[in-house]
Design a protein around this motif. Sequence first.
Motif, PDB file in Angstrom:
ATOM      1  N   ALA A 232      81.327  12.816  44.226  1.00 40.96           N
ATOM      2  CA  ALA A 232      80.682  12.306  43.013  1.00 40.96           C
ATOM      3  C   ALA A 232      80.722  10.783  43.068  1.00 40.96           C
ATOM      4  O   ALA A 232      81.785  10.188  43.266  1.00 40.96           O
ATOM      5  N   ALA A 233      79.547  10.153  42.915  1.00 40.84           N
ATOM      6  CA  ALA A 233      79.451   8.690  42.996  1.00 40.84           C
ATOM      7  C   ALA A 233      78.758   8.170  41.743  1.00 40.84           C
ATOM      8  O   ALA A 233      77.788   8.767  41.262  1.00 40.84           O
ATOM      9  N   PHE A 234      79.257   7.031  41.230  1.00 35.17           N
ATOM     10  CA  PHE A 234      78.768   6.511  39.957  1.00 35.17           C
ATOM     11  C   PHE A 234      78.430   5.027  40.067  1.00 35.17           C
ATOM     12  O   PHE A 234      79.119   4.262  40.759  1.00 35.17           O
ATOM     13  N   GLU A 235      77.383   4.655  39.350  1.00 36.45           N
ATOM     14  CA  GLU A 235      76.999   3.260  39.153  1.00 36.45           C
ATOM     15  C   GLU A 235      77.328   2.917  37.697  1.00 36.45           C
ATOM     16  O   GLU A 235      76.809   3.543  36.771  1.00 36.45           O
ATOM     17  N   ASP A 236      78.220   1.923  37.475  1.00 24.85           N
ATOM     18  CA  ASP A 236      78.759   1.723  36.126  1.00 24.85           C
ATOM     19  C   ASP A 236      78.079   0.610  35.340  1.00 24.85           C
ATOM     20  O   ASP A 236      78.609   0.168  34.319  1.00 24.85           O
ATOM     21  N   LEU A 237      76.891   0.148  35.785  1.00 18.45           N
ATOM     22  CA  LEU A 237      76.186  -0.883  35.024  1.00 18.45           C
ATOM     23  C   LEU A 237      75.178  -0.294  34.038  1.00 18.45           C
ATOM     24  O   LEU A 237      74.422  -1.033  33.406  1.00 18.45           O
TER      25      LEU A 237
ATOM     26  N   LEU B 198      90.494   9.962  44.620  1.00 16.78           N
ATOM     27  CA  LEU B 198      89.711   8.782  44.276  1.00 16.78           C
ATOM     28  C   LEU B 198      89.465   8.025  45.574  1.00 16.78           C
ATOM     29  O   LEU B 198      90.384   7.468  46.175  1.00 16.78           O
ATOM     30  N   VAL B 199      88.204   8.006  46.011  1.00 11.30           N
ATOM     31  CA  VAL B 199      87.858   7.484  47.332  1.00 11.30           C
ATOM     32  C   VAL B 199      87.574   5.990  47.294  1.00 11.30           C
ATOM     33  O   VAL B 199      87.933   5.254  48.220  1.00 11.30           O
ATOM     34  N   ALA B 200      86.928   5.518  46.232  1.00  7.49           N
ATOM     35  CA  ALA B 200      86.553   4.103  46.183  1.00  7.49           C
ATOM     36  C   ALA B 200      86.414   3.647  44.744  1.00  7.49           C
ATOM     37  O   ALA B 200      86.047   4.429  43.856  1.00  7.49           O
ATOM     38  N   VAL B 201      86.711   2.364  44.525  1.00  5.89           N
ATOM     39  CA  VAL B 201      86.461   1.702  43.246  1.00  5.89           C
ATOM     40  C   VAL B 201      85.858   0.344  43.560  1.00  5.89           C
ATOM     41  O   VAL B 201      86.556  -0.583  43.980  1.00  5.89           O
ATOM     42  N   GLY B 202      84.543   0.249  43.377  1.00  7.79           N
ATOM     43  CA  GLY B 202      83.853  -1.009  43.634  1.00  7.79           C
ATOM     44  C   GLY B 202      83.422  -1.676  42.352  1.00  7.79           C
ATOM     45  O   GLY B 202      82.414  -2.395  42.336  1.00  7.79           O
ATOM     46  N   ALA B 203      84.168  -1.438  41.277  1.00  6.21           N
ATOM     47  CA  ALA B 203      83.785  -1.941  39.960  1.00  6.21           C
ATOM     48  C   ALA B 203      84.763  -2.993  39.481  1.00  6.21           C
ATOM     49  O   ALA B 203      85.980  -2.858  39.657  1.00  6.21           O
ATOM     50  N   GLY B 204      84.219  -4.015  38.836  1.00  6.39           N
ATOM     51  CA  GLY B 204      85.065  -4.965  38.135  1.00  6.39           C
ATOM     52  C   GLY B 204      85.411  -4.478  36.747  1.00  6.39           C
ATOM     53  O   GLY B 204      86.368  -4.939  36.132  1.00  6.39           O
ATOM     54  N   TYR B 205      84.625  -3.519  36.234  1.00  7.87           N
ATOM     55  CA  TYR B 205      84.867  -2.956  34.914  1.00  7.87           C
ATOM     56  C   TYR B 205      85.940  -1.866  34.998  1.00  7.87           C
ATOM     57  O   TYR B 205      86.189  -1.288  36.056  1.00  7.87           O
TER      58      TYR B 205
ATOM     59  N   ASP C 238      81.451  19.337  34.963  1.00  8.23           N
ATOM     60  CA  ASP C 238      80.689  18.108  34.735  1.00  8.23           C
ATOM     61  C   ASP C 238      81.576  16.885  34.956  1.00  8.23           C
ATOM     62  O   ASP C 238      82.316  16.478  34.056  1.00  8.23           O
ATOM     63  N   PRO C 239      81.531  16.258  36.148  1.00  9.94           N
ATOM     64  CA  PRO C 239      82.279  15.015  36.364  1.00  9.94           C
ATOM     65  C   PRO C 239      81.541  13.836  35.733  1.00  9.94           C
ATOM     66  O   PRO C 239      80.314  13.745  35.811  1.00  9.94           O
ATOM     67  N   PHE C 240      82.276  12.920  35.105  1.00  7.32           N
ATOM     68  CA  PHE C 240      81.626  11.753  34.497  1.00  7.32           C
ATOM     69  C   PHE C 240      82.633  10.622  34.374  1.00  7.32           C
ATOM     70  O   PHE C 240      83.844  10.810  34.564  1.00  7.32           O
ATOM     71  N   ILE C 241      82.129   9.431  34.062  1.00  5.24           N
ATOM     72  CA  ILE C 241      82.992   8.283  33.803  1.00  5.24           C
ATOM     73  C   ILE C 241      82.741   7.795  32.386  1.00  5.24           C
ATOM     74  O   ILE C 241      81.676   8.025  31.807  1.00  5.24           O
ATOM     75  N   PHE C 242      83.750   7.133  31.818  1.00  6.07           N
ATOM     76  CA  PHE C 242      83.562   6.466  30.526  1.00  6.07           C
ATOM     77  C   PHE C 242      84.324   5.150  30.546  1.00  6.07           C
ATOM     78  O   PHE C 242      85.244   4.947  31.353  1.00  6.07           O
ATOM     79  N   ALA C 243      83.916   4.242  29.669  1.00 10.53           N
ATOM     80  CA  ALA C 243      84.528   2.916  29.620  1.00 10.53           C
ATOM     81  C   ALA C 243      85.878   2.982  28.915  1.00 10.53           C
ATOM     82  O   ALA C 243      86.060   3.732  27.953  1.00 10.53           O
ATOM     83  N   VAL C 244      86.823   2.191  29.401  1.00  9.73           N
ATOM     84  CA  VAL C 244      88.161   2.143  28.812  1.00  9.73           C
ATOM     85  C   VAL C 244      88.146   1.182  27.633  1.00  9.73           C
ATOM     86  O   VAL C 244      87.691   0.034  27.752  1.00  9.73           O
ATOM     87  N   ASP C 245      88.618   1.639  26.496  1.00 11.49           N
ATOM     88  CA  ASP C 245      88.649   0.799  25.296  1.00 11.49           C
ATOM     89  C   ASP C 245      89.456  -0.471  25.539  1.00 11.49           C
ATOM     90  O   ASP C 245      90.465  -0.468  26.254  1.00 11.49           O
ATOM     91  N   GLY C 246      88.997  -1.551  24.911  1.00 14.05           N
ATOM     92  CA  GLY C 246      89.738  -2.806  24.959  1.00 14.05           C
ATOM     93  C   GLY C 246      89.395  -3.708  26.119  1.00 14.05           C
ATOM     94  O   GLY C 246      90.005  -4.770  26.274  1.00 14.05           O
ATOM     95  N   HIS C 247      88.424  -3.305  26.956  1.00 18.20           N
ATOM     96  CA  HIS C 247      88.025  -4.119  28.105  1.00 18.20           C
ATOM     97  C   HIS C 247      86.519  -4.406  28.040  1.00 18.20           C
ATOM     98  O   HIS C 247      85.734  -3.541  27.639  1.00 18.20           O
ATOM     99  N   TYR C 248      86.140  -5.598  28.469  1.00 22.32           N
ATOM    100  CA  TYR C 248      84.719  -5.944  28.532  1.00 22.32           C
ATOM    101  C   TYR C 248      84.024  -5.050  29.551  1.00 22.32           C
ATOM    102  O   TYR C 248      84.516  -4.836  30.661  1.00 22.32           O
ATOM    103  N   HIS C 249      82.852  -4.522  29.158  1.00 22.00           N
ATOM    104  CA  HIS C 249      82.122  -3.602  30.028  1.00 22.00           C
ATOM    105  C   HIS C 249      80.625  -3.907  29.998  1.00 22.00           C
ATOM    106  O   HIS C 249      79.792  -2.996  30.009  1.00 22.00           O
ATOM    107  N   GLY C 250      80.303  -5.180  29.949  1.00 18.90           N
ATOM    108  CA  GLY C 250      78.903  -5.574  29.980  1.00 18.90           C
ATOM    109  C   GLY C 250      78.326  -5.818  28.603  1.00 18.90           C
ATOM    110  O   GLY C 250      78.925  -5.469  27.578  1.00 18.90           O
TER     111      GLY C 250
END
Length: 688
Positions: A422-427, A463-470, A570-582
Amino acid sequence: MKYKLLSLCLLSAGVNAAPFDTCPSKAFLVQGNTASIYGVNLVSGAFTEFAQNVGTNNKLNGFGFSLHDRYLYGWDYSRKDIGRVGKDYTLEPLNTIGFPDTNFYVGDVAIHENAYYVYRKGSSYGLYRVSLDETSNDYLQATRVINGGDLNLNIFDMAFAPNGETGMAYSVDSNGNLHRINANTGESTMLGNVGQSGTFGAVYFDIDNNFYISRNQDGHIYQVNIDDPADTQLFAYGPSSGSNDGARCATAPIIDESEDPTMDYGDAPESYGTSLAENGARHVVGDLYFGDGVSAEHLPQAQDDDDGVSFVTSIETGYDALISFTLSTNGYVNAWVDWNQDGEFQSSERIISELSGVAGENRVLIPVPVDALEGNTWARFRVSNNQDIAPTGGVDTGEVEDISVSVVASSLIESSTAWQTAAFEDLWPQKGDYDFNDVVVRYRATTGQIGNQVVQYKVEGALVAVGAGYHNAFALRFKEIARNHVNEAQIKLTVDGVESQTSPLEANRNEAIAVIFSDTREMVPTQEGCKFFRTEEGCSDIQRAPIPFELTLPLSTTYSANVATLDKLDPFIFAVDGHYHGPYVDSNNGRGWEVHLKNQAPTEAFDSSYLDQGDDTSSTNGYFQTGTGLPWALIIDTDWQHPKERVEMSIAYPQFVEFASSAGQSNVTWFENPVANYQYTISSASQN
C-alpha cells in the motif's frame, strides 16, 4: 502534685475498665461523628460492631493499640484531649498538658516505648509525644518533636512498624506516597508510591511487617510492601466511611488459629494467588456458596468441596462453551480462565463479570478465544455479595472454586491474501510531487474461519518507507465489522517486536478501525543529512530495515465468510493532530483528514469539508481522485519498489498514468515495467 492526682484518677478508672486480655488479631476501626468501634478481619475485610457508642458525643481519632498495657488510645474531639479504651469499649478521659488548642486525627502508640504520638500539619502544630508510662516524670506531658511546617504531610493516620529500625511510623498521603516518619527526630522519608490515591484514614501493621492501608471512600484494604511500595495489592474489601481511623496490635498475626476457622481458599497452584502469603482468593464461609456446601479452614488445604461448577460442553478454541453452576442463594459471580497458561489470572481473562446469579442452577455461555492454548489449565469461580472483585484478595462472603480444565484446539481454517504493498501520497487534495513514497506499507491479511464463520483477522507486515515531512498515521478499517463485535481484551498488536499495552482500536467508532502506526514520522530512524526513511540516495545501513508489525483481531461476534471477506480490508492514512499538514488541513482537526484508495469512501471520522479542494474531484468522479482519474493511494499485489524521493510516478513507471486514467483497464502490469534507477533500492540507498 498535679501528676500524682492524675495518676490516682487513672488508676481508679483502670479498675473499672480492664485492658484487653490478649493482643488481638483483628484490627480496630473507629468510625462516625459519634465514635463507634468495629473489629475488622484484615484477611477478608469482614467487620463486626464492638461498640455503637464509646461514651463520647464526637469523633475519636488518632487511634492506637498499646503493646505495653493492652489499651486503645485515641484523641477525643469533644475534650480536645486523649482517652483510652479497654475491653468494655468505654472511653476513659485522660488529662494531659502541653497540647495546643486543636484536634488531632493522626496518631498511634509507639512500640519501642510506652508513648502516644499524634500529628497535625501546620507550623502551629506538628508531631507530639506524650508519655503513657505512669512511672515516668513526664507522664501525660505532651512535647512537640517537630513543627508541622517542617513535617508537612497530607496524611490521615500512621502506624508504627513492629520490625526494623525502632521508632519508625509509616503513612500514605492522599496522592499515594508512602512516608516513613522517625518519631524520635520528626524527620520523614518518602519511600515511593503505592499506585493508589485517596483518604487512607486507617492504617495497620502485622507481625510480618506487612503494612495495610484502608481507603475511606470505598473501604478497599491494600497490602503495602514498605521495602518496595510499587508492590502494593488489593488485599480485602472492608467497610467504607467518611470518617475512619484504625489501630491494631502490630505483633499479632492476622490469623488467630486458636479460634475456629472461618475462611475458604482456592485450590489452584500457588502462582494463581492461592495462599495468604500470595494474597490468595479467600472468602468468609457463610450461607452463600457453590454446590452443596463449603468447608472452612485457617489456611489453604486440599478440600473435596468444589462441587458447584462444571463445564457442560468441551472447551474448544473459537467456539462457545457452556458453564453450569449452582448457588445456595443469590450472589454475584465472577470467573477467570488462564487461556494463555502463564500461571496467572489476568483481567483480560475474565469470562464472567459481575453476573447476578440466583439460587439453584445457573447456565452461562462463554466464548473461548481463538488463540487460547491447547492443553490443561485452571479456571477460578468466585461468588460473593461484592459485585466487582479481582481474582485474588479477601471477601467477607461467599466461596471460591478453582477447577482444572482442558482446552482443545478447533479446526481453524486460515485464508490469506498475497503480500501486497500500500502506497500513499500525502499532499491530498493537491497532486504534489506525486512520488507515492510518503507512506509505504507491505502487508498480508489472514482470516481465521471455523465452518463458515470468520472468528479472527490477522494482519502482518512492515512500514517500508516514509518519504513525508508531514506526520501521518497508518490505520486499517475492517469494513462492515462493528467495533463492539471485536474481542478487544484479546487484541494483540506488536510493532518492531514490542507488544502494545493499549488497544489499537479507535474509540467511539461504529466500525472497527485499528491504528497500526500512530505517527509514521516518529517511528522511523533518521541520520544526519537524511530527512526521510528509505526514499533517499546516500542514506545507508541505519535506514535499511523496514519496521515490522503484526495485528491479531479476534471477534466476539462471528461473521459469515461471505461478509468478512479479505477484500474489505481498507488501509488508509490520516493526519496527526497538532502538526502542520499543508494549507488545506486544520492542524486541530488532523484526524478529519484521510487518504483512501480511489473510489473508497472515507471513515465516519472524516471531515467532508476537505473534499473537492485543490486537485480533488471526489464529488464529481468518485472519492480521492483527480479529474483525470489519478489516485492518491495504491495497492500493488507484489513487493513493489517505490520511486525515489521526488521522482514522479510517471517518470519511474511511465505506464502508470494510462493505467489510472483507464480505471485499471489498460497497462494492468504497469508496475512490472519501471524505468531503471528511479526506484529506491538498497544499492541506491548506499550510494555516496
